[in-house]
Design an enzyme around this catalytic site. Structure first.
Site, short mmCIF file in Angstrom:
data_model
loop_
_atom_site.label_atom_id
_atom_site.label_comp_id
_atom_site.label_asym_id
_atom_site.label_seq_id
_atom_site.Cartn_x
_atom_site.Cartn_y
_atom_site.Cartn_z
N TYR A 81 -4.24 5.16 9.66
CA TYR A 81 -3.63 5.68 10.91
C TYR A 81 -4.88 5.99 11.68
CZ TYR A 81 -0.95 8.62 14.21
OH TYR A 81 -0.47 9.10 15.53
N ASP B 211 0.87 -1.25 0.02
CA ASP B 211 -0.22 0.02 0.12
C ASP B 211 0.90 1.32 -0.07
OD1 ASP B 211 -2.40 -1.38 -0.07
OD2 ASP B 211 -3.04 -1.02 2.22
N LEU C 152 -7.77 4.51 11.67
CA LEU C 152 -8.48 3.48 12.41
C LEU C 152 -7.75 2.89 13.50
CD1 LEU C 152 -10.54 1.05 12.21
CD2 LEU C 152 -8.96 -0.18 10.84
#
Length: 288
Positions: free
Chosen positions: A190, A78, A192
Site C-alpha cells: 500500500y 502474498d 508504494l
C-alpha cells in the site's frame, strides 16, 4: 555453486507443514503434487487443519503443526503468506512461499521451480531472510504486522486528524485520509501505491506515509526502527486500524496506537538465486 560461509541454515530438513490459500478447494491437486515432490526427497509433509478440511483430508492445528515441522510452506499468493507469517510468528519457523498468484513480491517459488528448489534445499543451497516485524497495541489489543499498519478514517465524507509522537515527543500532525506505517517488506505494498519510498527489505526502518494529505508539504518519512511511534486520534468520529490488510480494530477520539519493532524477526526461505532488485525490475516493469 559456492556456498557462503556463516549463512543461516535449517538445523534439520525432515518435515514441512503446508498451509493452503483459504476458500480454494481446487488446490487439492496442487497439494498432492507438492506432497509427492517433497516426499520423493524424504521430506515428510503435514497439512494445517483448516487447509485439510477444505480439501477433504486430515490435518493438525497450526500450533501442533509448528511444533512438529522444520519449516512452513505457504501455497497461494502474498496475502496467504502474510497470514501464515503473522500466525506462526511466535513459533520462529521459516516460511517458504509458493506463488500461485500474479504479483508475488514475497512468494518467489513457482510450481515449475519447485523440483529444483527441493534439490537445492537438500544440498543447503538456499537462503533465509530475516525480515523486520512490528508490534502494535490498540487499547488492550496487541498484534504483530509484517507489511503495514494503516490508520484510516471511518467515514468517507470527512478527513481524519492524527497526531504523531516519536519516543513521546510530538513530531507531526496528519490531516487527510490516514497514515500508513510500513515495514521495509511492506514498502512495495500500500505504501508504494500512495507514493511512499521503496526500502530494501532487510533494512530496519519504519516508513510513515500520509494518505491523501490535505497539505502537500506532508511527505513520507523513513526513520530508524529503534524509535517507538505513537499516533493519537484527534477526530471525534474515531478511526480504524488495519493490520496487514487482514485484521481491523476500531479506535476512538483521544485514544492512541503504539508501534515498535518486534523483538525477533520473521524468517523467509528463498532460492539462493533470488535477487531483490531483479524482482523489482520484473514486477514493476522498470525500464519498459
Amino acid at each position: 555453486m559456492r556456498i557462503e560461509k556463516n549463512v543461516e541454515l535449517l538445523p534439520t530438513i525432515k518435515t514441512a507443514g503446508v498451509i493452503l490459500r483459504p476458500s480454494s478447494p481446487e488446490l487439492k491437486k496442487t497439494f498432492d503434487e507438492i506432497k509427492k515432490l517433497f516426499e520423493y526427497s524424504n521430506i515428510e509433509i503435514l497439512l494445517e487443519n483448516n487447509s485439510a478440511n477444505m480439501i477433504g483430508l486430515e490435518g493438525l492445528s497450526l500450533e501442533e503443526l509448528c511444533k512438529k515441522v522444520d519449516f512452513l510452506i505457504s501455497v497461494g499468493g502474498d496475502g496467504t503468506l502474510l497470514s501464515v507469517v503473522r500466525k506462526s510468528f511466535k513459533y520462529d519457523k521459516p516460511v517458504l512461499g509458493i506463488n500461485l498468484g500474479t504479483l508475488g513480491f514475497l512468494t518467489d517459488i513457482s510450481m515449475e521451480q519447485l523440483p529444483k528448489f527441493i534439490e537445492d534445499l537438500k544440498n543447503n543451497i538456499y537462503k533465509i531472510d530475516n525480515r523486520m516485524m512490528v508490534e502494535g497495541s490498540v487499547n488492550l489489543n496487541k498484534f504483530v504486522a509484517f507489511n503495514d499498519i494503516v490508520i484510516s478514517r471511518k467515514s468517507i465524507s470527512s478527513m481524519i486528524k492524527i497526531k504523531g509522537k516519536i519516543d513521546g515527543k510530538s513530531f507531526n500532525t496528519y490531516y487527510g485520509d490516514g497514515v500508513i506505517i510500513s515495514t521495509p517488506t511492506g514498502s512495495t505494498a500500500y505504501n508504494l501505491s500512495v507514493g511512499g519510498p521503496i526500502v530494501y527489505p532487510l533494512t530496519e526502518a519504519f516508513i510513515v506515509t500520509p494518505v491523501a494529505p490535505h497539505s502537500l508539504t506532508q511527505r513520507p518519512l523513513v526513520m530508524p526502527a529503534d524509535f517507538e511511534i505513537e499516533f493519537k486520534i484527534m477526530d471525534n468520529q474515531g478511526a480504524v486500524v488495519i493490520v496487514d490488510g487482514q485484521d481491523i480494530y476500531e479506535i476512538e477520539q483521544n485514544q492512541s496506537i503504539k508501534i515498535k519493532i518486534a523483538n525477533k524477526k520473521a524468517k523467509m526461505l528463498h532460492r539462493i538465486q533470488r535477487n531483490y532488485f531483479e524482482v523489482l525490475n520484473e514486477k514493476l516493469r522498470w525500464g519498459n
